[in-house]
Design a protein around this motif. Structure first.
Motif, PDB file in Angstrom:
ATOM      1  N   LEU A  82      31.292 -18.289  49.154  1.00 41.86           N
ATOM      2  CA  LEU A  82      29.883 -18.009  49.409  1.00 41.86           C
ATOM      3  C   LEU A  82      29.648 -17.587  50.855  1.00 41.86           C
ATOM      4  O   LEU A  82      28.827 -16.715  51.137  1.00 41.86           O
ATOM      5  N   VAL A  83      30.396 -18.186  51.763  1.00 44.83           N
ATOM      6  CA  VAL A  83      30.173 -17.942  53.191  1.00 44.83           C
ATOM      7  C   VAL A  83      30.872 -16.681  53.689  1.00 44.83           C
ATOM      8  O   VAL A  83      30.306 -15.925  54.487  1.00 44.83           O
ATOM      9  N   ILE A  84      32.084 -16.408  53.223  1.00 49.39           N
ATOM     10  CA  ILE A  84      32.804 -15.247  53.769  1.00 49.39           C
ATOM     11  C   ILE A  84      32.794 -14.045  52.825  1.00 49.39           C
ATOM     12  O   ILE A  84      33.215 -12.962  53.207  1.00 49.39           O
ATOM     13  N   GLY A  96      32.995 -14.833  59.276  1.00 53.49           N
ATOM     14  CA  GLY A  96      34.316 -14.754  58.663  1.00 53.49           C
ATOM     15  C   GLY A  96      34.963 -16.102  58.461  1.00 53.49           C
ATOM     16  O   GLY A  96      34.336 -17.160  58.590  1.00 53.49           O
ATOM     17  N   ILE A  97      36.250 -16.066  58.171  1.00 50.11           N
ATOM     18  CA  ILE A  97      36.986 -17.280  57.828  1.00 50.11           C
ATOM     19  C   ILE A  97      37.024 -18.277  58.980  1.00 50.11           C
ATOM     20  O   ILE A  97      36.969 -19.488  58.764  1.00 50.11           O
ATOM     21  N   LYS A  98      37.103 -17.793  60.224  1.00 48.97           N
ATOM     22  CA  LYS A  98      37.138 -18.713  61.362  1.00 48.97           C
ATOM     23  C   LYS A  98      35.841 -19.509  61.459  1.00 48.97           C
ATOM     24  O   LYS A  98      35.851 -20.702  61.773  1.00 48.97           O
ATOM     25  N   TYR A  99      34.724 -18.834  61.194  1.00 49.71           N
ATOM     26  CA  TYR A  99      33.431 -19.526  61.197  1.00 49.71           C
ATOM     27  C   TYR A  99      33.431 -20.625  60.145  1.00 49.71           C
ATOM     28  O   TYR A  99      33.013 -21.756  60.412  1.00 49.71           O
ATOM     29  N   PHE A 100      33.919 -20.286  58.961  1.00 52.13           N
ATOM     30  CA  PHE A 100      33.924 -21.266  57.870  1.00 52.13           C
ATOM     31  C   PHE A 100      34.805 -22.459  58.207  1.00 52.13           C
ATOM     32  O   PHE A 100      34.392 -23.614  58.065  1.00 52.13           O
ATOM     33  N   GLU A 101      36.015 -22.208  58.642  1.00 52.50           N
ATOM     34  CA  GLU A 101      36.952 -23.305  58.917  1.00 52.50           C
ATOM     35  C   GLU A 101      36.501 -24.164  60.089  1.00 52.50           C
ATOM     36  O   GLU A 101      36.836 -25.345  60.168  1.00 52.50           O
ATOM     37  N   THR A 102      35.721 -23.592  60.999  1.00 50.96           N
ATOM     38  CA  THR A 102      35.231 -24.334  62.156  1.00 50.96           C
ATOM     39  C   THR A 102      34.029 -25.196  61.810  1.00 50.96           C
ATOM     40  O   THR A 102      33.891 -26.322  62.307  1.00 50.96           O
ATOM     41  N   ASN A 103      33.172 -24.712  60.927  1.00 54.65           N
ATOM     42  CA  ASN A 103      31.892 -25.369  60.682  1.00 54.65           C
ATOM     43  C   ASN A 103      31.803 -26.153  59.377  1.00 54.65           C
ATOM     44  O   ASN A 103      30.786 -26.801  59.121  1.00 54.65           O
TER      45      ASN A 103
END
Length: 218
Positions: A130-132, A146-153
């Motif tokens: 849903l996010v990326i 992107g994926i970095k945003y998802f994995e960070t948050n």
């Protein structure tokens, strides 16, 4: 036809090495995918179907009683059975969309990998998508996220409520109105647009329960 027959039988045999199968259902692409009605560019980046594709679908129908999933995608039908039968269902797949299905036995026949996602992993995969977005389906609803945003948050221990809140924050960021002040970009949340895209993305990106959605499509 020979290669397709060999592939299907190989999948059946791989599963039957470990499980007794009471019933086997083969789902294939149907017509009138509702996602394309909701989002015109959905899978618009895909090349035209090979001239033999429809012939091979007909072969699957005649030889293995394959079921075209009209109005949806084959993965929707697979997920519907998985949600209903849980650990009593085995889904043989190659599309990573299926990873959002939890508490069901999953078999990636291309990589020869078996999985059994718990609820936490299923939610992680669902909200990750849903996010990326899905680049392969030409369905990215969160520009610049992107994926970095998802994995960070995000965290695998999130509750559904926490996933919802954090995912909506990503949409607020992606769809904010931007203005430049002294060479600095100022983002102003556009709640209405973010809410619209958030709801649309769920309908397009997430797998649908065929039994529940059928009446809406018709």
């Amino acid at each position: 036809e020979g290669k397709l027959n060999e592939l299907v039988l190989k999948i059946f045999n791989s599963v039957e090495n470990y499980f007794y199968l009471e019933k086997i259902y083969v789902f294939i692409r149907g017509k009138n995918n509702y996602r394309k009605n909701l989002y015109e560019t959905y899978k618009a980046n895909r090349p035209e179907k090979h001239i033999l594709t429809n012939h091979l679908y007909d072969y699957l129908i005649k030889t293995f009683n394959a079921i075209p999933v009209d109005g949806f995608e084959a993965e929707d039908a697979c997920a519907t059975w998985g949600w209903a039968l849980k650990e009593n269902c085995i889904i043989a797949y190659c599309d990573h969309d299926i990873l959002e299905v939890s508490e069901t036995i999953l078999y990636n026949y291309q990589k020869d990998i078996w999985l059994f996602n718990d609820v936490k992993e299923g939610l992680w995969q669902k909200y990750r998508k849903l996010v990326i977005g899905e680049a392969g389906d030409f369905a990215n609803f969160t520009p610049q996220v992107g994926i970095k945003y998802f994995e960070t948050n995000f965290n695998r221990d999130f509750t559904v409520e926490e996933y919802e809140k954090q995912a909506f924050e990503a949409y607020l960021y992606a769809w904010a109105d931007k203005t430049k002040v002294k060479n600095k970009t100022i983002r102003t949340p556009n709640v209405e647009k973010a809410t619209e895209m958030f709801a649309l993305a769920k309908k397009v990106l997430w797998l649908a329960n065929v039994n529940e959605e059928l009446t809406k499509v018709n």
